[in-house]
Design an enzyme around this catalytic site. Structure first.
Site, PDB file in Angstrom:
ATOM      1  N   ASP A  14       0.727  -1.249  -0.138  1.00 22.05           N
ATOM      2  CA  ASP A  14       0.057   0.112   0.059  1.00 22.05           C
ATOM      3  C   ASP A  14       0.869   1.411  -0.021  1.00 22.05           C
ATOM      4  OD1 ASP A  14      -2.400   1.503   0.054  1.00 22.05           O
ATOM      5  OD2 ASP A  14      -2.505   1.280   2.069  1.00 22.05           O
ATOM      6  N   ASN A  62     -10.815  -2.420  -6.054  1.00 18.93           N
ATOM      7  CA  ASN A  62      -9.833  -1.395  -6.948  1.00 18.93           C
ATOM      8  C   ASN A  62     -10.612  -1.431  -8.357  1.00 18.93           C
ATOM      9  OD1 ASN A  62      -6.568  -2.849  -5.721  1.00 18.93           O
ATOM     10  ND2 ASN A  62      -7.867  -1.116  -5.059  1.00 18.93           N
TER      11      ASN A  62
END
Ligand code: FPP
Length: 241
Positions: A14, A62
């Site tokens: 991330d 996503n």
């Protein structure tokens, strides 16, 4: 390096967007740099002797990102396979993909499946790329398979166990996660490997994924080696097993 290695290391990569923002660059530049770090970490984990490395590269959620960013990530995946397949094969790595791959554009999916097939006989580290992956979706898909077995009379409801339920999940040959690392300072699981992290050790670092180095991975593994894993038992019981 400590003698105790996690058998299955999983990483939530991330912070690519923030890395780019800090440098006043578009988000996609963070993803691009992120791929270089993927390459470094894969080589390092394989050299250390990690058996399974799962990387969270693209979540079900996503898909909701702006279309441009999604297309860029798919293109990066294409390029990744084209450039790295040689290394994967040379390093005896077995490449697997975990997730709802039917949602991935066909040309990219074909390349991924080709890499899976071509590396299927390899006996070194398993590189498991989580793509179009959601932990809850994985559990629901397994529940559907179990329900079908029950409906067809092949399995009685009272015979449903953790073991046969798990065998209906993606890649049941990939064991529970021993160590889960998340970068970028967020203290969340974000729907990753929900079933397999039941007894994982968790390691959070504030560093953004594009800044991660081999030393950061070593640090997380050293920390893991010093943990006291009891799996719900007492220290004495764990000493006996
Ligand atoms: C999180 O950063 C990262 C992703 C959603 C994608 C991870 C992808 C890569 C590391 C590159 C592609 C990988 C391969 C194997 C081709 P973010 O965008 O959520 O960052 P932010 O939280 O700072 O916005």
């Amino acid at each position: 390096m400590p003698d105790i290695l996690p058998v299955h290391l999983a990483i939530i990569m991330d912070g690519n967007g923030r890395w780019a923002k800090q440098r006043k660059m578009p988000r996609i530049m963070g993803h691009k740099k992120g791929v270089d770090v993927v390459n470094k970490v894969v080589r390092h984990a394989s050299a250390l002797g990690i058996r399974y490395l799962s990387l969270f590269a693209f979540s079900m959620e996503n898909w909701k990102r702006p279309g441009d960013e999604v297309s860029f990530l798919m293109r990066l995946l294409d390029e990744y396979i084209e450039k790295e397949l040689k290394t994967i094969l040379r390093e005896n790595i077995r490449f697997t993909v975990t997730g709802q791959t039917d949602l991935i554009p066909e040309s990219t999916r074909k390349k991924l499946l080709d890499a899976v097939e071509r590396s299927a006989g390899n006996t070194g580290m398993v590189l498991n790329l989580a793509l179009s992956y959601g932990g809850r979706a994985e559990i629901v898909l397994a529940a559907k398979k179990i329900a079908e077995l029950v409906a067809s009379g092949s399995l009685k409801p009272e015979d449903v166990t953790e073991e046969n339920f798990f065998s209906c999940m993606f890649h049941p040959e990939i064991p529970d996660v021993d160590l889960l690392i998340r970068t970028s300072g967020e203290l969340r699981i974000s729907n990753f490997m929900l079933w397999r992290i039941a007894y994982s050790e968790l390691f959070f670092t504030g560093k953004l994924w594009p800044d991660i180095t081999e030393q950061d991975i070593d640090e997380a593994i050293s920390d893991f080696a010093g943990r006291n894993r009891r799996f719900g038992m007492t220290d004495e019981q764990v000493g006996d097993i």
